[in-house]
Scaffold this motif. Structure first.
Motif, PDB file in Angstrom:
ATOM      1  N   ALA A   1       0.942  -1.119  -0.101  1.00  0.00           N
ATOM      2  CA  ALA A   1      -0.473   0.151  -0.318  1.00  0.00           C
ATOM      3  C   ALA A   1       0.563   1.348   0.269  1.00  0.00           C
ATOM      4  O   ALA A   1       0.172   2.036   0.749  1.00  0.00           O
ATOM      5  N   PRO A   2       1.749   1.721  -0.858  1.00  0.00           N
ATOM      6  CA  PRO A   2       2.130   2.378  -1.353  1.00  0.00           C
ATOM      7  C   PRO A   2       2.232   3.945  -1.260  1.00  0.00           C
ATOM      8  O   PRO A   2       0.801   4.589  -1.464  1.00  0.00           O
ATOM      9  N   SER A   3       3.115   5.158  -0.428  1.00  0.00           N
ATOM     10  CA  SER A   3       2.288   6.048  -0.821  1.00  0.00           C
ATOM     11  C   SER A   3       2.507   6.556  -2.275  1.00  0.00           C
ATOM     12  O   SER A   3       2.756   6.012  -2.979  1.00  0.00           O
ATOM     13  N   PRO A   4       1.512   8.241  -2.985  1.00  0.00           N
ATOM     14  CA  PRO A   4       1.504   7.975  -3.965  1.00  0.00           C
ATOM     15  C   PRO A   4       2.723   8.257  -5.004  1.00  0.00           C
ATOM     16  O   PRO A   4       3.170   7.311  -5.806  1.00  0.00           O
ATOM     17  N   ASP A   5       3.754   9.341  -4.149  1.00  0.00           N
ATOM     18  CA  ASP A   5       4.989   9.047  -4.755  1.00  0.00           C
ATOM     19  C   ASP A   5       6.041   7.367  -4.591  1.00  0.00           C
ATOM     20  O   ASP A   5       6.487   7.623  -5.627  1.00  0.00           O
ATOM     21  N   ALA A   6       5.842   7.036  -3.945  1.00  0.00           N
ATOM     22  CA  ALA A   6       7.017   5.448  -4.469  1.00  0.00           C
ATOM     23  C   ALA A   6       5.979   4.483  -5.610  1.00  0.00           C
ATOM     24  O   ALA A   6       5.956   3.876  -5.443  1.00  0.00           O
ATOM     25  N   ALA A   7       4.806   4.804  -5.752  1.00  0.00           N
ATOM     26  CA  ALA A   7       4.117   4.624  -6.486  1.00  0.00           C
ATOM     27  C   ALA A   7       4.521   4.737  -7.606  1.00  0.00           C
ATOM     28  O   ALA A   7       4.477   3.643  -8.627  1.00  0.00           O
ATOM     29  N   LEU A   8       4.591   5.700  -7.815  1.00  0.00           N
ATOM     30  CA  LEU A   8       4.899   6.687  -9.186  1.00  0.00           C
ATOM     31  C   LEU A   8       6.488   5.858  -9.313  1.00  0.00           C
ATOM     32  O   LEU A   8       6.798   5.731 -10.734  1.00  0.00           O
ATOM     33  N   ARG A   9       7.733   5.746  -8.031  1.00  0.00           N
ATOM     34  CA  ARG A   9       8.916   5.287  -8.975  1.00  0.00           C
ATOM     35  C   ARG A   9       8.936   4.122  -8.880  1.00  0.00           C
ATOM     36  O   ARG A   9       9.349   3.808 -10.035  1.00  0.00           O
ATOM     37  N   GLN A  10       7.543   3.311  -8.827  1.00  0.00           N
ATOM     38  CA  GLN A  10       7.621   1.199  -9.553  1.00  0.00           C
ATOM     39  C   GLN A  10       7.138   1.203 -10.743  1.00  0.00           C
ATOM     40  O   GLN A  10       7.679   0.404 -11.644  1.00  0.00           O
ATOM     41  N   MET A  11       6.000   2.643 -10.388  1.00  0.00           N
ATOM     42  CA  MET A  11       5.858   2.930 -12.189  1.00  0.00           C
ATOM     43  C   MET A  11       6.950   3.001 -12.762  1.00  0.00           C
ATOM     44  O   MET A  11       7.077   1.985 -14.145  1.00  0.00           O
ATOM     45  N   VAL A  12       7.858   4.101 -12.867  1.00  0.00           N
ATOM     46  CA  VAL A  12       8.481   4.889 -13.433  1.00  0.00           C
ATOM     47  C   VAL A  12      10.122   3.075 -13.742  1.00  0.00           C
ATOM     48  O   VAL A  12      10.680   3.192 -15.061  1.00  0.00           O
TER      49      VAL A  12
ATOM     50  N   GLY B   1       5.635  17.056  -0.017  1.00  0.00           N
ATOM     51  CA  GLY B   1       5.003  17.809  -1.879  1.00  0.00           C
ATOM     52  C   GLY B   1       4.057  16.069  -1.574  1.00  0.00           C
ATOM     53  O   GLY B   1       3.330  16.505  -2.838  1.00  0.00           O
ATOM     54  N   LYS B   2       4.316  15.719  -1.002  1.00  0.00           N
ATOM     55  CA  LYS B   2       3.103  14.695  -1.487  1.00  0.00           C
ATOM     56  C   LYS B   2       1.186  15.002  -1.405  1.00  0.00           C
ATOM     57  O   LYS B   2       1.028  15.687  -0.428  1.00  0.00           O
ATOM     58  N   PRO B   3       1.068  14.350  -2.485  1.00  0.00           N
ATOM     59  CA  PRO B   3      -0.506  14.429  -2.452  1.00  0.00           C
ATOM     60  C   PRO B   3      -0.956  13.988  -1.622  1.00  0.00           C
ATOM     61  O   PRO B   3      -0.329  13.185  -0.626  1.00  0.00           O
ATOM     62  N   ALA B   4      -2.340  14.185  -0.660  1.00  0.00           N
ATOM     63  CA  ALA B   4      -3.164  13.891   0.118  1.00  0.00           C
ATOM     64  C   ALA B   4      -3.831  13.092  -0.375  1.00  0.00           C
ATOM     65  O   ALA B   4      -4.128  12.727  -1.380  1.00  0.00           O
ATOM     66  N   GLY B   5      -4.341  11.830   0.668  1.00  0.00           N
ATOM     67  CA  GLY B   5      -5.424  10.360  -0.048  1.00  0.00           C
ATOM     68  C   GLY B   5      -4.231   9.195  -0.384  1.00  0.00           C
ATOM     69  O   GLY B   5      -2.812   9.356  -0.338  1.00  0.00           O
ATOM     70  N   ASP B   6      -4.769   8.214  -0.180  1.00  0.00           N
ATOM     71  CA  ASP B   6      -3.814   7.627  -0.685  1.00  0.00           C
ATOM     72  C   ASP B   6      -3.617   6.799  -2.380  1.00  0.00           C
ATOM     73  O   ASP B   6      -4.621   7.767  -2.706  1.00  0.00           O
ATOM     74  N   ALA B   7      -2.639   6.465  -3.080  1.00  0.00           N
ATOM     75  CA  ALA B   7      -2.639   5.645  -3.896  1.00  0.00           C
ATOM     76  C   ALA B   7      -4.186   5.245  -4.593  1.00  0.00           C
ATOM     77  O   ALA B   7      -4.466   6.034  -5.729  1.00  0.00           O
TER      78      ALA B   7
ATOM     79  N   ILE C   1      -4.522   2.517 -16.379  1.00  0.00           N
ATOM     80  CA  ILE C   1      -5.270   1.172 -15.402  1.00  0.00           C
ATOM     81  C   ILE C   1      -4.504   0.160 -15.070  1.00  0.00           C
ATOM     82  O   ILE C   1      -4.249   0.052 -13.666  1.00  0.00           O
ATOM     83  N   GLU C   2      -3.696  -0.489 -15.889  1.00  0.00           N
ATOM     84  CA  GLU C   2      -2.740  -1.635 -16.033  1.00  0.00           C
ATOM     85  C   GLU C   2      -1.415  -1.639 -14.327  1.00  0.00           C
ATOM     86  O   GLU C   2      -1.217  -1.867 -13.450  1.00  0.00           O
ATOM     87  N   PHE C   3      -1.161  -0.091 -14.490  1.00  0.00           N
ATOM     88  CA  PHE C   3      -0.084   0.651 -13.210  1.00  0.00           C
ATOM     89  C   PHE C   3      -0.668   0.384 -12.105  1.00  0.00           C
ATOM     90  O   PHE C   3      -0.008   0.186 -10.583  1.00  0.00           O
ATOM     91  N   THR C   4      -2.326   0.839 -12.250  1.00  0.00           N
ATOM     92  CA  THR C   4      -2.779   0.495 -10.640  1.00  0.00           C
ATOM     93  C   THR C   4      -3.474  -0.549 -10.364  1.00  0.00           C
ATOM     94  O   THR C   4      -4.863  -0.560  -9.405  1.00  0.00           O
ATOM     95  N   ALA C   5      -3.792  -1.226 -10.886  1.00  0.00           N
ATOM     96  CA  ALA C   5      -4.530  -2.533 -10.923  1.00  0.00           C
ATOM     97  C   ALA C   5      -3.965  -3.633  -9.525  1.00  0.00           C
ATOM     98  O   ALA C   5      -5.232  -3.660  -8.755  1.00  0.00           O
TER      99      ALA C   5
END
Length: 487
Positions: A217-228, A356-362, A406-410
Motif C-alpha cells: 500500500a505505497p504512498s503515491p510518491d513511492a507508487a510512481l517510482r515503482q511505475m517508472v 510535497g506528497k499529494p494527500a490521500g492514498d494511491a 489502469i495497468e499501473f494501478t490494477a
C-alpha cells in the motif's frame, strides 16, 4: 548482497580516450577468464540466473547472480576459491543458505548434477576506484570476447559499480563520462550476451511489459517510482538492442510501447512526486516521435500490406522515405538519450520525497484519475462517427492511455473486476488501431499517385475497407463505454 551497476558501450572512436582516462597510475589491469554453467535444457538461462567460475589474475572466484528489483541491480553471492595450482571444481554448496542460493536451487530442480560449461569469457579489465561525495565506485573497462564453441562476440564495455554511497551519486559520475565520451547505456548482461552467442542469435529476445505490483500500500510518491522502474525494465533492454544495430522489428515496437507507458505514467500520475522533472515530458515526446515513422512502417508491413497484396494491388509497397538525418540506432545512442535514461533511473531508485506528497492514498487518487479518463472517452464514443480522422486518432491515444493507467494501478483494485474491464477495452483498442493503420496507409499511398498511378488501386482498396473498419471501431468503442467501472 545487491549489486548496483550501470554498464555502457563505448563508441569505437572513443575507445582510446576512455582507456587513457581510466588507466591512471591507480588503475589495476587484470585478465579475467570465466566459465559460465547451465543445464542442457538451459534452466538457469530461463530463470535469468548466471553461475560462473572466474580466474582473476592468480585468484579464483565463484559467483552466482540472480535478477534484482530492476535492470541495474542484481542479487549476487560471491565466494573466493582456492585452486591449489589447478582449476577449482564448481561447488553449489557454497551458496547454500543465501537468497541467491535458494533461487539457484529452485531454478535447477533435480538437474543440479547436470551442470556444464556453456560459454566462456576472456577479458582484459582495467579498473580503478573513484571516490566522491557520497560515493565510492569501481569503474571497469572490459575488452575481450565471449566464446561458445567456434562462435565469438566482441566485448568492449565500461561498468560503473556502486561500492558505497547513493545511486544518484553513481548516476552523476556516469553522466559525466557519457557527456565526455558519448557512452550509451546497455543493460544486457554478459550472461545474456553469452546465451545469445550459444543460440547463434543476432540479438537477445525482445522484452515485454510485466505487471506492476505496487507493494505494501505505497504512498503515491513511492507508487510512481515503482511505475517508472517498471517502464524502464521494459524500455531499456529493447532500446539497448536497437542502439546496438542488430534489433528485430519487435524490439523497436516494444521500445515504443514502453515509452508510451512511461509517458502515460508521468502524464497521469506525475504530480504524485515533487521530484519529477518538467524536462522529461518534452524529451520523451520528442524521442517517441523520432522512433514513430520506422515503427509505423513495420506495423503496416506486418498486417495491412499483406492483405493489399493478396487483393492483387499492382503497387503494394510503402513509398521509400527520404533518409533521416540520423538513424533510430543513432538516436538511441545519443548522449542526450542516455542522460535521460540515467535521470529516470536515479528517480526510480531514490527514496520517496518527504515533502510535497499529494494527500490521500494511491488507490483513491488512481480511481479519480481513471474515472476522469473514462468520462472523456465516453464522450468520444458518442461522437465517434462524426469525428475527423485526427480526432479519432486522439481517441485512440486516450484509450491506450486509459489502459496503461489502469495497468499501473490494477494491483490496488479487485483483480477480477479490473480484468473484466480490460477484456472489453482491448477489442475497442484493436479496432481503433486497425482504423488508424488504414489512415496512415492512405496518407502514404496518396503521396505516390502523382508519380505512380498504380497507387490508385491501393487507395481504392483502402477506401473500400474504410467504412467497414470505421463501423467496427465505432461499435466496439460504444460497447466498451457501456461497461461499469471497477473503481
Amino acid at each position: 548482497m545487491n549489486e548496483i551497476e550501470l554498464k555502457f558501450q563505448v563508441p569505437p572512436a572513443q575507445r582510446q580516450a576512455v582507456r587513457r582516462a581510466l588507466a591512471t597510475s591507480k588503475a589495476q589491469i587484470l585478465r579475467l577468464q570465466a566459465q559460465y554453467f547451465d543445464t542442457p535444457d538451459r534452466r538457469l538461462a530461463a530463470a535469468h540466473v548466471s553461475l560462473r567460475l572466474r580466474q582473476e589474475g592468480e585468484a579464483w572466484v565463484q559467483t552466482l547472480k540472480c535478477p534484482g528489483e530492476n535492470r541495474w541491480s542484481r542479487l549476487e553471492h560471491e565466494v573466493p576459491r582456492a585452486a591449489d595450482g589447478d582449476e577449482p571444481r564448481l561447488d553449489l554448496s557454497l551458496h547454500a543458505g543465501t537468497p541467491a542460493g535458494d533461487r539457484l536451487m529452485a531454478a535447477l530442480g533435480k538437474q543440479a548434477d547436470r551442470l556444464e560449461v556453456v560459454y566462456a569469457t576472456d577479458v582484459q579489465r582495467t579498473r580503478r576506484v573513484i571516490l566522491g561525495p557520497d560515493l565510492q565506485a569501481e569503474v571497469a573497462l572490459d575488452v575481450g570476447e565471449i566464446r561458445a564453441g567456434s562462435a565469438r562476440r566482441e566485448l568492449h564495455e565500461i561498468e560503473f559499480e556502486l561500492q558505497s554511497g547513493s545511486v544518484a551519486a553513481l548516476v552523476a559520475l556516469a553522466t559525466r563520462w557519457v557527456e565526455r565520451h558519448g557512452l550509451w547505456l546497455d543493460v544486457i548482461s554478459k550472461a545474456e550476451r553469452g546465451q545469445q552467442v550459444v543460440r547463434g542469435a543476432a540479438s537477445v529476445a525482445p522484452v515485454h511489459a510485466q505487471p506492476v505490483v505496487l507493494k505494501n500500500a505505497p504512498s503515491p510518491d513511492a507508487a510512481l517510482r515503482q511505475m517508472v522502474a517498471s517502464c524502464l525494465a521494459h524500455l531499456l533492454p529493447n532500446a539497448a538492442e536497437v542502439a546496438g544495430g542488430a534489433a528485430q522489428p519487435e524490439h523497436l515496437h516494444q521500445a515504443r510501447v514502453a515509452l508510451r507507458r512511461l509517458r502515460t505514467a508521468l502524464r497521469i500520475y506525475g504530480d504524485w512526486s515533487p521530484d519529477t522533472s518538467a524536462e522529461w515530458t518534452p524529451a520523451l515526446a520528442s524521442l517517441f516521435g523520432q522512433l514513430g515513422a520506422a515503427r509505423d512502417r513495420d506495423a503496416l508491413e506486418a498486417d495491412l500490406l499483406p492483405a493489399l497484396r493478396a487483393a492483387g494491388a499492382p503497387l503494394a509497397e510503402l513509398p521509400a522515405e527520404a533518409a533521416a538525418e540520423s538513424s533510430v540506432a543513432d538516436i538511441l545512442r545519443a548522449p542526450a538519450t542516455t542522460q535521460l535514461w540515467l535521470a529516470l533511473i536515479a528517480f526510480a531508485n531514490a527514496a520517496q520525497a518527504q515533502e510535497g506528497k499529494p494527500a490521500g492514498d494511491a488507490r483513491a487518487l488512481a480511481a479519480r484519475r481513471i474515472k476522469r479518463l473514462q468520462r472523456q472517452l465516453a464522450k468520444d464514443a458518442k461522437a465517434y462517427a462524426g469525428l475527423e480522422d485526427e480526432q479519432r486518432h486522439r481517441a485512440r491515444r486516450r484509450l491506450k492511455r486509459l489502459r496503461y493507467a489502469i495497468e499501473f494501478t490494477a494491483s490496488l483494485f479487485r483483480a477480477k473486476k479490473v480484468q473484466r474491464y480490460l477484456d472489453e477495452l482491448k477489442p475497442a483498442q484493436d479496432a481503433l488501431g486497425e482504423y488508424n493503420d488504414l489512415v496512415v496507409a492512405e496518407q502514404a499511398f496518396g503521396r505516390l499517385v502523382q508519380t505512380q498511378p498504380q497507387a490508385w488501386f491501393a487507395l481504392g482498396w483502402l477506401a473500400a475497407q474504410r467504412a467497414q473498419l470505421l463501423d467496427r471501431s465505432q461499435q466496439r468503442l460504444k460497447k466498451w463505454a457501456r461497461q461499469p467501472g471497477f473503481w
